[in-house]
Design a protein around this motif. Structure first.
Motif, PDB file in Angstrom:
ATOM      1  N   LEU A 219       0.680  -1.274   0.021  1.00  0.00           N
ATOM      2  CA  LEU A 219      -0.206  -0.007  -0.063  1.00  0.00           C
ATOM      3  C   LEU A 219       0.684   1.213  -0.138  1.00  0.00           C
ATOM      4  CD1 LEU A 219      -2.786  -1.005   2.567  1.00  0.00           C
ATOM      5  CD2 LEU A 219      -2.745  -1.373   0.168  1.00  0.00           C
ATOM      6  N   LEU A 263      -9.630  -6.089  -4.301  1.00  0.00           N
ATOM      7  CA  LEU A 263      -8.728  -5.639  -3.257  1.00  0.00           C
ATOM      8  C   LEU A 263      -7.483  -5.974  -3.362  1.00  0.00           C
ATOM      9  CD1 LEU A 263     -10.999  -6.629  -0.051  1.00  0.00           C
ATOM     10  CD2 LEU A 263     -10.277  -4.518  -0.890  1.00  0.00           C
ATOM     11  N   ASP A 264      -6.940  -7.041  -4.230  1.00  0.00           N
ATOM     12  CA  ASP A 264      -5.752  -7.419  -4.700  1.00  0.00           C
ATOM     13  C   ASP A 264      -5.279  -6.404  -5.776  1.00  0.00           C
ATOM     14  OD1 ASP A 264      -5.479  -9.182  -2.544  1.00  0.00           O
ATOM     15  OD2 ASP A 264      -6.058 -10.892  -3.869  1.00  0.00           O
ATOM     16  N   PRO A 267      -3.741  -2.110  -5.632  1.00  0.00           N
ATOM     17  CA  PRO A 267      -2.746  -1.455  -5.187  1.00  0.00           C
ATOM     18  C   PRO A 267      -1.789  -1.109  -6.521  1.00  0.00           C
ATOM     19  CG  PRO A 267      -2.885  -3.218  -3.984  1.00  0.00           C
ATOM     20  CD  PRO A 267      -4.105  -3.311  -4.814  1.00  0.00           C
ATOM     21  N   MET A 292     -13.250  -1.803   0.532  1.00  0.00           N
ATOM     22  CA  MET A 292     -12.547  -1.231  -0.638  1.00  0.00           C
ATOM     23  C   MET A 292     -12.451   0.071  -0.206  1.00  0.00           C
ATOM     24  SD  MET A 292     -11.386  -1.066  -3.685  1.00  0.00           S
ATOM     25  CE  MET A 292     -11.688  -2.808  -4.345  1.00  0.00           C
ATOM     26  N   ARG A 294     -11.590   1.727   2.507  1.00  0.00           N
ATOM     27  CA  ARG A 294     -10.574   1.740   3.262  1.00  0.00           C
ATOM     28  C   ARG A 294      -9.279   1.614   2.580  1.00  0.00           C
ATOM     29  NH1 ARG A 294     -13.502  -0.959   7.159  1.00  0.00           N
ATOM     30  NH2 ARG A 294     -12.381  -2.979   6.529  1.00  0.00           N
ATOM     31  N   ARG A 295      -9.387   0.555   1.556  1.00  0.00           N
ATOM     32  CA  ARG A 295      -8.031   0.162   0.811  1.00  0.00           C
ATOM     33  C   ARG A 295      -7.747   1.355  -0.048  1.00  0.00           C
ATOM     34  NH1 ARG A 295      -5.982  -5.047  -0.800  1.00  0.00           N
ATOM     35  NH2 ARG A 295      -6.460  -5.007   1.518  1.00  0.00           N
TER      36      ARG A 295
END
Length: 302
Positions: A219, A263-264, A267, A292, A294-295
């Motif tokens: 991240l 989510l993966d 980044p 999602m 938060r990510r």
């Protein structure tokens, strides 16, 4: 086979020790008693269980395959067990595939060292599973499980990653999806995964390829010397082609794509960020789901 079912041994004390019969194992499996299955399996051992799986009657074969992952030395018969995935009995083949996958998943570098596992055993298992993964005559679910088992061996054996990459062009969508997941973190997977992300007509396959490419991207930008292991995922994301990156943005915003894959893959949007990448992160940071959101905010979305 009869010799396998009832075996009598002479113990050091002179007492006769009788091993469990195949019927005992079948009864334990039918009862669903995991403790009893493991007890009987441990007394029989992997070699006898494999012989029973190969030459026993139908229920005995299935019971042996249910028990094999529970014995400490199950890894020792994995190369021969893998051949049962192409057995003519469909139920046996399916159980053998699941059994092989479970054993392979337990074959860690720590286990290899602790049990002094000969290197040729995982190597031969990987070779057998690779053949099955590429077999066009084998049913899709069996090939998928063979691919999963093969990927699980990466820590203890050399896996033919180029062959896995070639499966990303397989006519069967399920095979392409399994291959994409299996190539996560593989050095030889960058180009085939990038091509699948950019060009695969199946959205879930493209998403799996994107997730495999981006899963190890942190991240926050890491520090380190150029070429160091810490920077390799960063460099891989930076090399992503324009078409792949455009597809990545669309997949990140697509609520029909599995959340785990989204989510993966997001980044990668942090690396070599463009205005269009920032817009996607900003949108994701303002809408559900919360995971999602938060990510995206952790990646610079506003």
């Amino acid at each position: 086979m009869i010799g396998l079912l009832v075996v009598t041994l002479l113990a050091p004390s002179g007492a006769l020790v009788r091993l469990p019969a195949a019927a005992d194992l079948v009864a334990a499996v039918r009862s669903g008693d995991d403790v009893e299955i493991e007890r009987i399996a441990g007394r029989l051992g992997a070699v006898r269980l494999l012989r029973l799986a190969e030459k026993g009657k139908g229920p005995e074969r299935l019971a042996a395959l249910r028990a094999l992952p529970l014995v400490d030395d199950g890894w020792a018969v994995l190369p021969d067990l893998s051949r049962l995935i192409s057995d003519g009995d469909e139920e046996v083949a399916a159980r053998a595939a699941d059994c092989a996958r479970r054993i392979a998943e337990g074959m860690t570098p720590e286990l290899k060292e602790r049990q002094e596992m000969p290197g040729d055993i995982p190597a031969r298992a990987a070779d057998e599973l690779s053949k099955l993964a590429k077999s066009a005559t084998l049913k899709s679910p069996l090939r998928v499980t063979a691919i999963q088992a093969l990927a699980a061996l990466r820590g203890v054996a050399r896996v033919d990653e180029k062959a896995l990459g070639a499966l990303l062009t397989d006519p069967d969508k399920e095979i392409r999806h399994a291959a994409a997941e299996a190539l996560a973190g593989a050095s030889a997977g960058e180009k085939p995964l990038g091509d699948a992300l950019a060009n695969d007509s199946a959205k879930d396959v493209a998403a799996a390829a994107a997730a495999a490419l981006c899963r190890d991207v942190p991240l926050i930008a890491p520090t380190g010397k150029p070429g160091s292991a810490a920077l390799q995922p960063e460099a891989r994301a930076a090399r992503m082609g324009a078409a792949a990156r455009e597809r990545l943005r669309k997949l990140a915003l697509d609520d029909e794509v599995p959340l785990a894959d989204r989510l993966d893959l997001v980044p990668c949007l942090r690396v070599a960020k463009k205005d269009s990448d920032q817009k996607v992160l900003d949108e994701l940071a303002r809408r559900p789901p919360e995971a999602m959101r938060r990510r995206a905010r952790a990646l610079g979305g506003r």
